[in-house]
Design a protein around this motif. Structure first.
Motif, PDB file in Angstrom:
ATOM      1  N   MET A   1      -0.343  -0.564   2.762  1.00 14.72           N
ATOM      2  CA  MET A   1       0.918  -0.406   3.485  1.00 14.72           C
ATOM      3  C   MET A   1       0.842   0.755   4.470  1.00 14.72           C
ATOM      4  N   ILE A   2       0.126   1.809   4.094  1.00 14.25           N
ATOM      5  CA  ILE A   2      -0.080   2.925   5.029  1.00 14.25           C
ATOM      6  C   ILE A   2      -0.842   2.447   6.261  1.00 14.25           C
ATOM      7  N   CYS A   3      -1.842   1.599   6.038  1.00 14.67           N
ATOM      8  CA  CYS A   3      -2.622   1.076   7.166  1.00 14.67           C
ATOM      9  C   CYS A   3      -1.781   0.149   8.038  1.00 14.67           C
TER      10      CYS A   3
ATOM     11  N   GLY B   1       7.138  -1.370   0.425  1.00 10.42           N
ATOM     12  CA  GLY B   1       6.182  -2.464   0.585  1.00 10.42           C
ATOM     13  C   GLY B   1       5.232  -2.582  -0.590  1.00 10.42           C
ATOM     14  N   ALA B   2       4.713  -1.440  -1.056  1.00 15.29           N
ATOM     15  CA  ALA B   2       3.766  -1.464  -2.174  1.00 15.29           C
ATOM     16  C   ALA B   2       4.449  -1.896  -3.469  1.00 15.29           C
ATOM     17  N   SER B   3       5.708  -1.527  -3.638  1.00 21.98           N
ATOM     18  CA  SER B   3       6.441  -1.899  -4.855  1.00 21.98           C
ATOM     19  C   SER B   3       6.663  -3.409  -4.948  1.00 21.98           C
ATOM     20  N   LEU B   4       6.677  -4.079  -3.797  1.00 21.46           N
ATOM     21  CA  LEU B   4       6.961  -5.520  -3.760  1.00 21.46           C
ATOM     22  C   LEU B   4       5.725  -6.362  -3.430  1.00 21.46           C
ATOM     23  N   HIS B   5       4.630  -5.722  -3.063  1.00 22.01           N
ATOM     24  CA  HIS B   5       3.465  -6.439  -2.539  1.00 22.01           C
ATOM     25  C   HIS B   5       2.814  -7.325  -3.603  1.00 22.01           C
ATOM     26  N   ALA B   6       2.326  -8.481  -3.176  1.00 22.75           N
ATOM     27  CA  ALA B   6       1.718  -9.439  -4.102  1.00 22.75           C
ATOM     28  C   ALA B   6       0.453  -8.890  -4.745  1.00 22.75           C
ATOM     29  N   ARG B   7      -0.225  -7.946  -4.079  1.00 20.73           N
ATOM     30  CA  ARG B   7      -1.457  -7.408  -4.644  1.00 20.73           C
ATOM     31  C   ARG B   7      -1.209  -6.279  -5.647  1.00 20.73           C
ATOM     32  N   THR B   8       0.035  -5.846  -5.762  1.00 22.19           N
ATOM     33  CA  THR B   8       0.373  -4.926  -6.841  1.00 22.19           C
ATOM     34  C   THR B   8       0.458  -5.726  -8.140  1.00 22.19           C
ATOM     35  N   ALA B   9      -0.121  -5.189  -9.190  1.00 25.86           N
ATOM     36  CA  ALA B   9      -0.101  -5.897 -10.472  1.00 25.86           C
ATOM     37  C   ALA B   9       1.329  -6.292 -10.851  1.00 25.86           C
ATOM     38  N   TYR B  10       1.484  -7.482 -11.394  1.00 28.81           N
ATOM     39  CA  TYR B  10       2.816  -8.029 -11.668  1.00 28.81           C
ATOM     40  C   TYR B  10       3.667  -7.085 -12.517  1.00 28.81           C
ATOM     41  N   VAL B  11       3.048  -6.434 -13.510  1.00 29.94           N
ATOM     42  CA  VAL B  11       3.824  -5.582 -14.420  1.00 29.94           C
ATOM     43  C   VAL B  11       4.353  -4.335 -13.723  1.00 29.94           C
ATOM     44  N   TYR B  12       3.790  -3.997 -12.550  1.00 30.01           N
ATOM     45  CA  TYR B  12       4.243  -2.803 -11.828  1.00 30.01           C
ATOM     46  C   TYR B  12       5.112  -3.136 -10.622  1.00 30.01           C
ATOM     47  N   ARG B  13       5.329  -4.409 -10.376  1.00 29.86           N
ATOM     48  CA  ARG B  13       6.221  -4.802  -9.282  1.00 29.86           C
ATOM     49  C   ARG B  13       7.673  -4.693  -9.720  1.00 29.86           C
ATOM     50  N   VAL B  14       8.556  -4.562  -8.727  1.00 30.32           N
ATOM     51  CA  VAL B  14       9.992  -4.455  -9.030  1.00 30.32           C
ATOM     52  C   VAL B  14      10.464  -5.770  -9.653  1.00 30.32           C
ATOM     53  N   PRO B  15      11.143  -5.716 -10.799  1.00 27.60           N
ATOM     54  CA  PRO B  15      11.658  -6.953 -11.415  1.00 27.60           C
ATOM     55  C   PRO B  15      12.620  -7.676 -10.479  1.00 27.60           C
TER      56      PRO B  15
ATOM     57  N   GLN C   1      13.675  -0.621 -13.308  1.00 22.49           N
ATOM     58  CA  GLN C   1      14.006  -0.463 -11.898  1.00 22.49           C
ATOM     59  C   GLN C   1      12.772  -0.279 -11.013  1.00 22.49           C
ATOM     60  N   GLU C   2      11.944   0.707 -11.299  1.00 21.04           N
ATOM     61  CA  GLU C   2      10.767   0.971 -10.473  1.00 21.04           C
ATOM     62  C   GLU C   2       9.519   1.157 -11.335  1.00 21.04           C
ATOM     63  N   PRO C   3       9.009   0.092 -11.926  1.00 21.26           N
ATOM     64  CA  PRO C   3       7.780   0.217 -12.720  1.00 21.26           C
ATOM     65  C   PRO C   3       6.576   0.647 -11.895  1.00 21.26           C
ATOM     66  N   TYR C   4       6.657   0.484 -10.566  1.00 24.93           N
ATOM     67  CA  TYR C   4       5.539   0.889  -9.701  1.00 24.93           C
ATOM     68  C   TYR C   4       5.239   2.384  -9.819  1.00 24.93           C
ATOM     69  N   LEU C   5       6.228   3.182 -10.221  1.00 20.94           N
ATOM     70  CA  LEU C   5       6.001   4.620 -10.383  1.00 20.94           C
ATOM     71  C   LEU C   5       4.980   4.913 -11.477  1.00 20.94           C
ATOM     72  N   LYS C   6       4.727   3.934 -12.356  1.00 23.25           N
ATOM     73  CA  LYS C   6       3.746   4.103 -13.428  1.00 23.25           C
ATOM     74  C   LYS C   6       2.437   3.382 -13.123  1.00 23.25           C
ATOM     75  N   ASP C   7       2.281   2.902 -11.895  1.00 27.27           N
ATOM     76  CA  ASP C   7       1.028   2.245 -11.503  1.00 27.27           C
ATOM     77  C   ASP C   7      -0.138   3.221 -11.685  1.00 27.27           C
ATOM     78  N   PRO C   8      -1.260   2.761 -12.255  1.00 27.49           N
ATOM     79  CA  PRO C   8      -2.414   3.654 -12.432  1.00 27.49           C
ATOM     80  C   PRO C   8      -2.955   4.225 -11.128  1.00 27.49           C
TER      81      PRO C   8
END
Length: 266
Positions: free
Chosen positions: A1-3, A210-224, A149-156
């Protein structure tokens, strides 16, 4: 997303600055916005790549940033520092009167500024809250927020945590400073720092959303799915606030101008 942001928003900013150079116009405003955006990008991207051990991308980003900064500086020197605005002319009596009237109003008589102050206080709390989550706060509220709400905050990956820490340690002090500037008249530095911060927040929120919703983010870390509306409302509002503040400071700057009595001319 930065790129993606680099290839779209930054590219557009470069085109605007090149057009301004060609027309011998100042590009200070867009330049300050770009500075904030590129600094926020580097603050998150470089440490994130160090943690993720992607040295090639890291080297590319560092070289890219250094080259862009050198080009900006070289071009400014060649054009006689046209990156700076034209020195202000002495204020007329009418202009001084307008400035004095604007600065005589307290916060309660400036409803838009009052709204900005309230929003800045809420944004400060939001920054601190998500910063605590990034620091693994054991609070039940933090756990529920990341779970629903924001599981992406716990993305590895390191990026979301670094972004939240950047908000906590850079945006919070800025918000406190901006609160001071909206209450105390004559803070002439307000337009510049609001532009820089607005550029940084635009880049950061674009990338985070964008990263929180992106398809390449693991499903468990995407916004429900059931949390998307609230997630987008909170994050878009948080990203828009600095843009509104920058707009207010740039296009209605009377409250932030230092008008000295000796500068008046008839």
């Amino acid at each position: 997303m930065i790129c993606y942001w680099d290839g779209s928003a930054h590219y557009l900013m470069y085109l605007v600055m090149v057009a301004a150079i060609a027309w011998e116009e100042t590009y200070r405003t867009i330049g300050l916005y770009w500075v904030g955006s590129i600094i926020m990008s580097v603050v998150v991207f470089v440490p994130g790549n160090i943690v993720e051990d992607t040295g090639g991308i890291l080297l590319l980003k560092v070289v890219y940033t250094v080259i862009q900064s050198r080009l900006q500086r070289s071009r400014a020197m060649e054009t006689g520092y046209r990156t700076s605005e034209t020195p202000p002319l002495p204020f007329t009596a009418k202009v001084v009167k307008v400035i004095q009237e604007a600065q005589a109003k307290d916060l309660l008589r400036r409803p838009f500024d009052l709204m900005l102050v309230v929003c800045l206080l809420l944004a400060t709390g939001f920054c601190l809250f998500r910063g605590l989550i990034a620091l693994d706060c054991p609070s039940e509220l933090c756990r529920l927020y990341t779970q629903f709400q924001e599981p992406y905050l716990k993305d590895p990956a390191a990026y979301p945590k670094i972004q939240m820490l950047a908000y906590m340690f850079y945006s919070v002090p800025y918000f406190v400073t901006a609160l001071y500037g909206l209450v105390v008249p004559g803070c002439s530095w307000m337009p510049d720092i609001t532009l820089i911060h607005a550029g940084g927040l635009a880049q950061a929120q674009f990338s985070h959303i964008g990263a929180s919703l992106h398809a390449r983010t693991a499903y468990v870390y995407r916004v429900p799915e059931e949390a998307k509306i609230l997630f987008l409302a909170l994050n878009i509002a948080y990203g828009v606030l600095p843009q509104l503040l920058a707009y207010r400071c740039i296009y209605k700057p009377e409250f932030f101008i230092k008008a000295k009595a000796e500068e008046k001319v008839e």
